[in-house]
Scaffold this active site. Structure first.
Site, PDB file in Angstrom:
ATOM      1  N   PRO A   1      35.437  40.652  40.167  1.00 52.86           N
ATOM      2  CA  PRO A   1      35.429  41.846  39.307  1.00 52.86           C
ATOM      3  C   PRO A   1      36.067  41.560  37.951  1.00 52.86           C
ATOM      4  O   PRO A   1      37.105  40.910  37.875  1.00 52.86           O
ATOM      5  CB  PRO A   1      36.285  42.843  40.101  1.00 52.86           C
ATOM      6  CG  PRO A   1      37.140  41.994  40.995  1.00 52.86           C
ATOM      7  CD  PRO A   1      36.311  40.806  41.338  1.00 52.86           C
TER       8      PRO A   1
ATOM      9  N   THR B   1      36.858  43.810  34.372  1.00 56.67           N
ATOM     10  CA  THR B   1      36.820  44.919  33.424  1.00 56.67           C
ATOM     11  C   THR B   1      36.373  44.377  32.077  1.00 56.67           C
ATOM     12  O   THR B   1      36.932  43.406  31.581  1.00 56.67           O
ATOM     13  CB  THR B   1      38.240  45.531  33.332  1.00 56.67           C
ATOM     14  OG1 THR B   1      38.515  46.157  34.587  1.00 56.67           O
ATOM     15  CG2 THR B   1      38.355  46.533  32.203  1.00 56.67           C
TER      16      THR B   1
ATOM     17  N   GLN C   1      33.698  47.992  42.690  1.00 53.42           N
ATOM     18  CA  GLN C   1      35.148  47.894  42.897  1.00 53.42           C
ATOM     19  C   GLN C   1      35.800  49.213  42.478  1.00 53.42           C
ATOM     20  O   GLN C   1      35.758  49.600  41.302  1.00 53.42           O
ATOM     21  CB  GLN C   1      35.781  46.754  42.099  1.00 53.42           C
ATOM     22  CG  GLN C   1      37.237  46.580  42.575  1.00 53.42           C
ATOM     23  CD  GLN C   1      38.082  45.651  41.751  1.00 53.42           C
ATOM     24  OE1 GLN C   1      38.167  45.801  40.538  1.00 53.42           O
ATOM     25  NE2 GLN C   1      38.722  44.690  42.400  1.00 53.42           N
TER      26      GLN C   1
ATOM     27  N   TYR D   1      47.907  48.375  40.247  1.00 57.08           N
ATOM     28  CA  TYR D   1      47.267  49.694  40.167  1.00 57.08           C
ATOM     29  C   TYR D   1      47.694  50.552  41.367  1.00 57.08           C
ATOM     30  O   TYR D   1      48.541  50.148  42.160  1.00 57.08           O
ATOM     31  CB  TYR D   1      45.746  49.535  40.029  1.00 57.08           C
ATOM     32  CG  TYR D   1      45.412  48.737  38.779  1.00 57.08           C
ATOM     33  CD1 TYR D   1      45.842  49.190  37.524  1.00 57.08           C
ATOM     34  CD2 TYR D   1      44.749  47.522  38.840  1.00 57.08           C
ATOM     35  CE1 TYR D   1      45.599  48.447  36.371  1.00 57.08           C
ATOM     36  CE2 TYR D   1      44.498  46.771  37.692  1.00 57.08           C
ATOM     37  CZ  TYR D   1      44.920  47.237  36.463  1.00 57.08           C
ATOM     38  OH  TYR D   1      44.702  46.501  35.328  1.00 57.08           O
TER      39      TYR D   1
ATOM     40  N   ARG E   1      40.718  44.085  48.146  1.00 55.62           N
ATOM     41  CA  ARG E   1      41.204  42.933  47.383  1.00 55.62           C
ATOM     42  C   ARG E   1      42.724  42.968  47.263  1.00 55.62           C
ATOM     43  O   ARG E   1      43.292  43.997  46.877  1.00 55.62           O
ATOM     44  CB  ARG E   1      40.582  42.964  45.983  1.00 55.62           C
ATOM     45  CG  ARG E   1      40.830  41.694  45.201  1.00 55.62           C
ATOM     46  CD  ARG E   1      39.995  41.636  43.933  1.00 55.62           C
ATOM     47  NE  ARG E   1      39.666  40.248  43.659  1.00 55.62           N
ATOM     48  CZ  ARG E   1      39.765  39.678  42.464  1.00 55.62           C
ATOM     49  NH1 ARG E   1      40.135  40.387  41.421  1.00 55.62           N
ATOM     50  NH2 ARG E   1      39.482  38.397  42.309  1.00 55.62           N
TER      51      ARG E   1
HETATM   52  C1  LIG Z   1      38.308  39.833  31.494  1.00 53.22           C
HETATM   53  C2  LIG Z   1      38.858  39.991  32.884  1.00 53.22           C
HETATM   54  C3  LIG Z   1      38.860  41.233  33.497  1.00 53.22           C
HETATM   55  C4  LIG Z   1      39.321  41.390  34.822  1.00 53.22           C
HETATM   56  N1  LIG Z   1      39.219  42.621  35.422  1.00 53.22           N
HETATM   57  C5  LIG Z   1      39.484  42.740  36.758  1.00 53.22           C
HETATM   58  C6  LIG Z   1      39.179  43.944  37.459  1.00 53.22           C
HETATM   59  O1  LIG Z   1      38.641  44.924  36.905  1.00 53.22           O
HETATM   60  N2  LIG Z   1      39.481  43.983  38.783  1.00 53.22           N
HETATM   61  C7  LIG Z   1      40.065  42.922  39.448  1.00 53.22           C
HETATM   62  O2  LIG Z   1      40.322  43.011  40.655  1.00 53.22           O
HETATM   63  N3  LIG Z   1      40.344  41.760  38.804  1.00 53.22           N
HETATM   64  C8  LIG Z   1      40.044  41.638  37.494  1.00 53.22           C
HETATM   65  N4  LIG Z   1      40.241  40.426  36.864  1.00 53.22           N
HETATM   66  C9  LIG Z   1      40.758  39.268  37.645  1.00 53.22           C
HETATM   67  C10 LIG Z   1      39.605  38.372  38.112  1.00 53.22           C
HETATM   68  O3  LIG Z   1      38.748  39.049  39.035  1.00 53.22           O
HETATM   69  C11 LIG Z   1      40.119  37.078  38.788  1.00 53.22           C
HETATM   70  O4  LIG Z   1      40.950  37.408  39.875  1.00 53.22           O
HETATM   71  C12 LIG Z   1      40.883  36.138  37.855  1.00 53.22           C
HETATM   72  O5  LIG Z   1      40.243  36.026  36.593  1.00 53.22           O
HETATM   73  C13 LIG Z   1      41.039  34.734  38.460  1.00 53.22           C
HETATM   74  O6  LIG Z   1      39.760  34.191  38.787  1.00 53.22           O
HETATM   75  P1  LIG Z   1      39.068  33.038  37.879  1.00 53.22           P
HETATM   76  O7  LIG Z   1      40.037  31.887  37.837  1.00 53.22           O
HETATM   77  O8  LIG Z   1      37.784  32.685  38.570  1.00 53.22           O
HETATM   78  O9  LIG Z   1      38.849  33.610  36.507  1.00 53.22           O
HETATM   79  C14 LIG Z   1      39.835  40.265  35.533  1.00 53.22           C
HETATM   80  C15 LIG Z   1      39.850  39.011  34.895  1.00 53.22           C
HETATM   81  C16 LIG Z   1      39.365  38.858  33.604  1.00 53.22           C
HETATM   82  C17 LIG Z   1      39.358  37.484  32.969  1.00 53.22           C
END
Ligand SMILES: Cc1cc2nc3c(=O)[nH]c(=O)nc-3n(C[C@H](O)[C@H](O)[C@H](O)COP(=O)(O)O)c2cc1C
Length: 354
Positions: free
Chosen positions: A23, A25, A98, A180, A227
């Site tokens: 996910p 945002t 989500q 949250y 999650r």
């Molecule tokens: C731009 C951005 C927005 C994110 N928004 C959410 C979100 O809305 N909900 C959530 O559970 N995690 C959110 N995350 C966390 C990611 O889902 C993820 O856990 C984190 O980036 C680590 O994974 P990665 O190394 O593959 O990027 C966000 C991460 C980024 C970079």
């Protein structure tokens, strides 16, 4: 052990591969929290993921924290999401919503005039939040939920789950991390309650267990995931004993048999969240944080999870699955356009040349 590109059945949801889009945002919804046309295109472009977990979606107007984030509590929001899910399904993908209630991580500048910022206790989180109308602002001082109001919040989530299925989502994921609302109940510094929802670990996880029960009642266990990230201090939450808190949570929800648990690597090197989740949750794990193709394959080969989710790599690589499969180089992305309105840095990242 099955590899990254092999299919997977997660509860009622059939995935073509084990590369999950995590996910994110991205703040491209309109002023009524309705998905916009560029969001249809963004998700369609990424539909080769085995499963897309949508950006955080507010279950009620009170749950909005950030500007331009979507909801799923009005008919126009449901209609807007229907266009997104249709596009993903037509492209062969799967997508879950989500559900993200920000609780105290919010500014009233970002929400409707009649929406409130609520939390377990009236404790303001440290930090500032961006608003379109007034720039950077202190986070709101939340109003504590009365004991009698808590079932209503759980009901809002259940309604959001029904709305998600009506909008064509394949399921819902309860966002229980990143400071949250659910995590505000589980953490010690944001939950000072002395009733059945505060104090012992059993009490602090009660809201999350009851919300998951409500989601399972609304959508069916096979379409509900959740999650966690034990020990994550993001957005000013403190839990000195994540193993106690999360053992209480997982032992409370395993009996519900949710479709999956999405677990993020713990920020503490001493706490192996994947192994912990494997011990305390009988069900499929989606594991996340910092994976690339090689480390994802290795993690699945070692049986650490059933699927691996990727967030940041999906920003600049809409065709991430193909790039991983064919060993193609991965593109980077521009952090400046992560949360800006419009298509720049959102729908304009190209696929690798054929
Ligand atoms: C731009 C951005 C927005 C994110 N928004 C959410 C979100 O809305 N909900 C959530 O559970 N995690 C959110 N995350 C966390 C990611 O889902 C993820 O856990 C984190 O980036 C680590 O994974 P990665 O190394 O593959 O990027 C966000 C991460 C980024 C970079």
């Amino acid at each position: 052990m099955p590899g990254v590109f092999e299919p997977l059945q997660l509860g009622d949801i059939a995935l073509a591969n084990r590369v999950v889009m995590a996910p994110m945002t991205r703040s491209r919804a309109d002023g009524n929290a309705v998905p916009t046309d560029i969001m249809i295109e963004y998700y369609r472009q990424r539909a080769s993921a085995g499963l897309i977990v949508s950006e955080g979606i507010a279950p009620s107007r009170h749950g909005i924290g950030y500007c331009r984030t979507p909801g799923i509590y009005t008919p126009s929001q449901v209609a807007g999401w229907r266009l997104v899910t249709d596009a993903v399904h037509q492209a062969g993908g799967r997508i879950v919503a989500q559900l993200m209630h920000c609780g105290r991580v919010a500014s009233h500048f970002n929400k409707a005039a009649d929406a409130q910022t609520v939390a377990p206790s009236p404790v303001r989180a440290a930090g500032k939040i961006y608003t379109d109308v007034a720039g950077m602002q202190e986070l709101d001082l939340p109003r504590a939920l009365k004991l009698s109001e808590i079932p209503g919040v759980t009901d809002e989530y259940a309604t959001a789950a029904r709305n998600s299925l009506a909008a064509g989502f394949d399921g819902v994921e309860l966002h229980c991390t990143s400071g949250y609302l659910p995590m505000q109940f589980m953490a010690m510094n944001s939950n000072l309650r002395t009733d059945a929802y505060g104090g012992s670990a059993q009490n602090r996880v009660r809201f999350v267990v009851e919300t998951l029960e409500a989601l399972v009642g609304a959508a069916g266990a096979g379409r509900v995931g959740f999650r966690i990230c034990p020990g994550n201090p993001f957005n000013d939450v403190v839990d000195p004993e994540p193993s106690v808190t999360y053992e209480a949570l997982l032992s409370g929800v395993t009996r519900l048999e949710p479709a999956y648990l999405h677990v993020i690597r713990s920020p503490s090197k001493d706490f192996n969240a994947f192994a912990f989740a494997g011990r305390h949750f009988r069900g499929s794990l989606i594991i996340n944080d910092g994976f690339d193709g090689a480390s994802a394959s290795q993690a699945l080969a070692e049986g650490r999870g059933a699927a691996v989710s990727f967030a940041r790599h999906f920003i600049g690589n809409p065709d991430l699955v193909r790039r991983l499969r064919e060993g193609l180089p991965l593109a980077g992305f521009d952090t400046k356009t992560m949360y800006t309105p419009g298509p720049a840095g959102y729908t304009d990242y190209p696929c690798a040349p054929a």
